[in-house]
Design a protein around this motif. Structure first.
Motif, PDB file in Angstrom:
ATOM      1  N   SER A 402       0.832  -1.204   0.000  1.00 36.99           N
ATOM      2  CA  SER A 402       0.000   0.000   0.000  1.00 36.99           C
ATOM      3  C   SER A 402       0.869   1.258   0.000  1.00 36.99           C
ATOM      4  CB  SER A 402      -0.924  -0.001   1.228  1.00 36.99           C
ATOM      5  OG  SER A 402      -0.154  -0.066   2.417  1.00 36.99           O
ATOM      6  N   PRO A 403       0.341   2.385  -0.466  1.00 37.94           N
ATOM      7  CA  PRO A 403       1.104   3.641  -0.518  1.00 37.94           C
ATOM      8  C   PRO A 403       1.083   4.345   0.837  1.00 37.94           C
ATOM      9  CG  PRO A 403      -1.062   4.027  -1.426  1.00 37.94           C
ATOM     10  CD  PRO A 403      -1.014   2.557  -1.048  1.00 37.94           C
ATOM     11  N   GLN A 404       1.611   3.691   1.838  1.00 36.54           N
ATOM     12  CA  GLN A 404       1.528   4.184   3.209  1.00 36.54           C
ATOM     13  C   GLN A 404       2.854   4.001   3.931  1.00 36.54           C
ATOM     14  OE1 GLN A 404      -1.585   1.485   4.306  1.00 36.54           O
ATOM     15  NE2 GLN A 404      -3.209   2.989   4.010  1.00 36.54           N
ATOM     16  N   VAL A 405       3.194   4.989   4.739  1.00 38.88           N
ATOM     17  CA  VAL A 405       4.320   4.874   5.663  1.00 38.88           C
ATOM     18  C   VAL A 405       3.737   4.953   7.067  1.00 38.88           C
ATOM     19  CG1 VAL A 405       6.459   5.902   6.491  1.00 38.88           C
ATOM     20  CG2 VAL A 405       5.938   5.936   4.045  1.00 38.88           C
ATOM     21  N   TRP A 406       3.933   3.875   7.808  1.00 40.16           N
ATOM     22  CA  TRP A 406       3.403   3.780   9.165  1.00 40.16           C
ATOM     23  C   TRP A 406       4.482   4.230  10.147  1.00 40.16           C
ATOM     24  CZ3 TRP A 406      -1.574   2.006  10.285  1.00 40.16           C
ATOM     25  CH2 TRP A 406      -2.326   1.693   9.138  1.00 40.16           C
ATOM     26  N   THR A 407       4.182   5.247  10.924  1.00 39.65           N
ATOM     27  CA  THR A 407       5.143   5.768  11.887  1.00 39.65           C
ATOM     28  C   THR A 407       4.446   5.973  13.230  1.00 39.65           C
ATOM     29  OG1 THR A 407       4.705   8.002  11.066  1.00 39.65           O
ATOM     30  CG2 THR A 407       6.672   6.901  10.238  1.00 39.65           C
ATOM     31  N   GLN A 408       5.121   5.595  14.292  1.00 39.66           N
ATOM     32  CA  GLN A 408       4.577   5.782  15.635  1.00 39.66           C
ATOM     33  C   GLN A 408       5.724   6.089  16.564  1.00 39.66           C
ATOM     34  OE1 GLN A 408       2.592   2.396  17.420  1.00 39.66           O
ATOM     35  NE2 GLN A 408       1.204   3.708  18.564  1.00 39.66           N
ATOM     36  N   CYS A 409       5.462   6.912  17.562  1.00 39.13           N
ATOM     37  CA  CYS A 409       6.522   7.373  18.449  1.00 39.13           C
ATOM     38  C   CYS A 409       6.193   7.177  19.921  1.00 39.13           C
ATOM     39  CB  CYS A 409       6.789   8.878  18.238  1.00 39.13           C
ATOM     40  SG  CYS A 409       7.470   9.317  16.632  1.00 39.13           S
ATOM     41  N   THR A 410       7.242   7.076  20.698  1.00 40.93           N
ATOM     42  CA  THR A 410       7.161   7.123  22.150  1.00 40.93           C
ATOM     43  C   THR A 410       8.414   7.830  22.644  1.00 40.93           C
ATOM     44  OG1 THR A 410       6.720   5.800  24.126  1.00 40.93           O
ATOM     45  CG2 THR A 410       8.275   4.879  22.533  1.00 40.93           C
ATOM     46  N   ILE A 411       8.603   7.909  23.949  1.00 40.25           N
ATOM     47  CA  ILE A 411       9.756   8.602  24.509  1.00 40.25           C
ATOM     48  C   ILE A 411      10.555   7.634  25.362  1.00 40.25           C
ATOM     49  CG2 ILE A 411      10.521  10.479  26.044  1.00 40.25           C
ATOM     50  CD1 ILE A 411       8.015  12.024  25.225  1.00 40.25           C
ATOM     51  N   VAL A 412      11.867   7.676  25.194  1.00 42.07           N
ATOM     52  CA  VAL A 412      12.758   6.875  26.026  1.00 42.07           C
ATOM     53  C   VAL A 412      13.793   7.811  26.662  1.00 42.07           C
ATOM     54  CG1 VAL A 412      12.502   4.774  24.667  1.00 42.07           C
ATOM     55  CG2 VAL A 412      14.307   6.400  24.074  1.00 42.07           C
ATOM     56  N   THR A 413      14.306   7.375  27.801  1.00 43.91           N
ATOM     57  CA  THR A 413      15.349   8.126  28.494  1.00 43.91           C
ATOM     58  C   THR A 413      16.654   7.332  28.419  1.00 43.91           C
ATOM     59  OG1 THR A 413      13.749   9.108  30.010  1.00 43.91           O
ATOM     60  CG2 THR A 413      16.063   9.152  30.698  1.00 43.91           C
ATOM     61  N   ILE A 414      17.698   7.984  27.942  1.00 43.01           N
ATOM     62  CA  ILE A 414      19.014   7.335  27.809  1.00 43.01           C
ATOM     63  C   ILE A 414      19.957   7.919  28.833  1.00 43.01           C
ATOM     64  CG2 ILE A 414      20.947   6.885  26.250  1.00 43.01           C
ATOM     65  CD1 ILE A 414      19.022   7.099  23.908  1.00 43.01           C
ATOM     66  N   GLU A 415      20.602   7.050  29.588  1.00 53.07           N
ATOM     67  CA  GLU A 415      21.539   7.463  30.621  1.00 53.07           C
ATOM     68  C   GLU A 415      22.967   7.195  30.163  1.00 53.07           C
ATOM     69  OE1 GLU A 415      20.205   5.103  33.905  1.00 53.07           O
ATOM     70  OE2 GLU A 415      18.851   6.666  34.625  1.00 53.07           O
ATOM     71  N   ALA A 416      23.884   8.057  30.559  1.00 51.58           N
ATOM     72  CA  ALA A 416      25.301   7.899  30.201  1.00 51.58           C
ATOM     73  C   ALA A 416      25.865   6.660  30.884  1.00 51.58           C
ATOM     74  CB  ALA A 416      26.065   9.131  30.598  1.00 51.58           C
TER      75      ALA A 416
END
Length: 416
Positions: A402-416
């Motif tokens: 299909s002519p579709q781009v599926w994108t979904q987001c969330t948030i992550v925390t990265i520690e040093a």
């Protein structure tokens, strides 16, 4: 280890387009009460070569019609090997060849003997324009998706696009955009952009904290340089492949988040896992399989340059486009299909009968002819060294059918 051998049957109409969602890490809490619409974060009307996504019900390359290109611009596929495709069955391509002469056949450009075993002939069909044929090149309006694919003027437009899309769908000359109209009581309006949802989630947390310190998300903290599990699930399977990437949260907060701010995450190792619940005892079962990786090394170029994409691991039904489809075989073979799973994830309750088609207006949750096997596909990714702070994590799925781009987001925390 024991496996269920119940075949995952494609038990929805062949006009239904793909749906997918992140399952690990967690998605924003305010999106989890959307019912079936929690899967519908995508950009509609996107094909390779197009400068922008259009929102139109265009060029999906399916035997059921809807093959007007999304734009006039031409761009050749960058995939080079038939093994990189996910729509590979002879029954599928036979249906493409024998489709209505006024739509699909006129787009075949003389490719009289299309075969999935002949990559050159496959790329002479309308399929050649869809996002997966050149991973990362198809445009998006929002890197975190749009609920329902676009902001349409009418609820009915969400079924098959604006204009005469619904009429074409009903008379068999067009495809769907979504399976049904958005429910009237959605807590997040159809057409909402995914980055707006992330900002609203952060704002809710700020208000709830009442001046106290708060976190941006409920996800585990990742160590820079560590290896982490990520996963996704599908509620419809239209093939293609995906990538995980991160963007510093500052781009979200100052409203500049776009494709250019993301850093693609490397996949680790040559093994992925199909994880599901056994119908008989509700125990978690795991099927390891070998993923197909796609990069600059084995194509004519992916975006971002130097990044790696991975093919959707669960094969679709090999005959889903045919009138008498009973999902009796997969689009391609891998360890998942050899264990007895393909299609879905909707499973027909009696595998000896053809899947029942459902009214395009009917929500999946209202159906009684199928039951569902919960599953997710797990990959491991490398968290880059040197990163620290909050990041937007995006899962981008470039569809093949299909002519579709599926994108979904969330948030992550990265520690040093």
């Amino acid at each position: 280890m024991k496996f269920s051998t119940a075949t995952l049957l494609l038990a929805y109409a062949s006009t239904t387009n793909a749906h997918g969602t992140i399952t690990q890490p967690k998605v924003p809490k305010i999106t989890t009460d959307l019912g079936g619409w929690r899967y519908m974060w995508f950009n509609q009307g996107s094909q390779i070569g197009c400068p922008v996504a259009t929102g139109q019900n265009c060029g999906n390359g399916s035997p059921n019609g809807g093959n007007t290109p999304c734009c006039e611009e031409q761009f050749e596929p960058t995939l080079k090997d038939v093994e990189q495709l996910t729509y590979m069955s002879d029954k599928w391509w036979s249906a493409v060849q024998t489709a209505d002469n006024s739509s699909t056949q006129s787009m075949l450009r003389g490719a009289a003997k299309v075969s999935p075993k002949d990559f050159a002939s496959v790329t002479n069909t309308p399929l050649k324009r869809n996002p997966w044929l050149a991973p990362g090149h198809a445009p998006v309006v929002n890197s975190c998706g749009i609920l329902g694919g676009w902001q349409y003027n009418s609820a009915q437009d969400y079924i098959a696009g604006p204009g005469d899309g619904y009429e074409n769908l009903m008379n068999g000359t067009g495809g769907a955009v979504n399976s049904y109209m958005p429910p009237a009581n959605l807590t997040i309006p159809a057409g909402t952009h995914g980055d707006v949802v992330l900002l609203e989630e952060i704002n809710h947390r700020m208000q709830e904290a009442q001046g106290e310190q708060y976190t941006t998300n409920d996800n585990p903290r990742w160590k820079a340089g560590s290896v982490q599990n990520v996963s996704y699930s599908l509620s419809a399977n239209h093939g293609g492949g995906f990538q995980w990437r991160v963007c510093p949260i500052e781009f979200l907060l100052n409203d500049t988040l776009d494709e250019g701010c993301f850093t693609a995450l490397d996949f680790v190792g040559d093994e992925s896992w199909f994880v599901y619940k056994n119908d008989n005892d509700n125990e978690t079962q795991i099927i390891p399989f070998t993923p197909v990786r796609v990069s600059d090394a084995n194509t004519n170029g992916v975006l971002p340059k130097g990044s790696t994409w991975t093919q959707i691991g669960l094969p679709a039904c090999g005959d889903f486009a045919t009138p008498d489809s009973n999902c009796d075989g997969p689009m391609f073979e891998n360890e998942i299909s050899k264990a007895g799973f393909w299609g879905g994830p909707e499973i027909n309750s009696n595998s000896s009968t053809s899947p029942a088609l459902f009214d395009i207006m009917e929500p999946l949750s209202a159906r009684t002819d199928v039951h569902y096997t919960p599953f997710e596909i797990v990959d491991t990714i490398q968290v880059p060294k040197g990163m620290e702070g909050d990041y937007v994590l995006s899962w981008r799925w470039d569809s093949e059918q299909s002519p579709q781009v599926w994108t979904q987001c969330t948030i992550v925390t990265i520690e040093a």
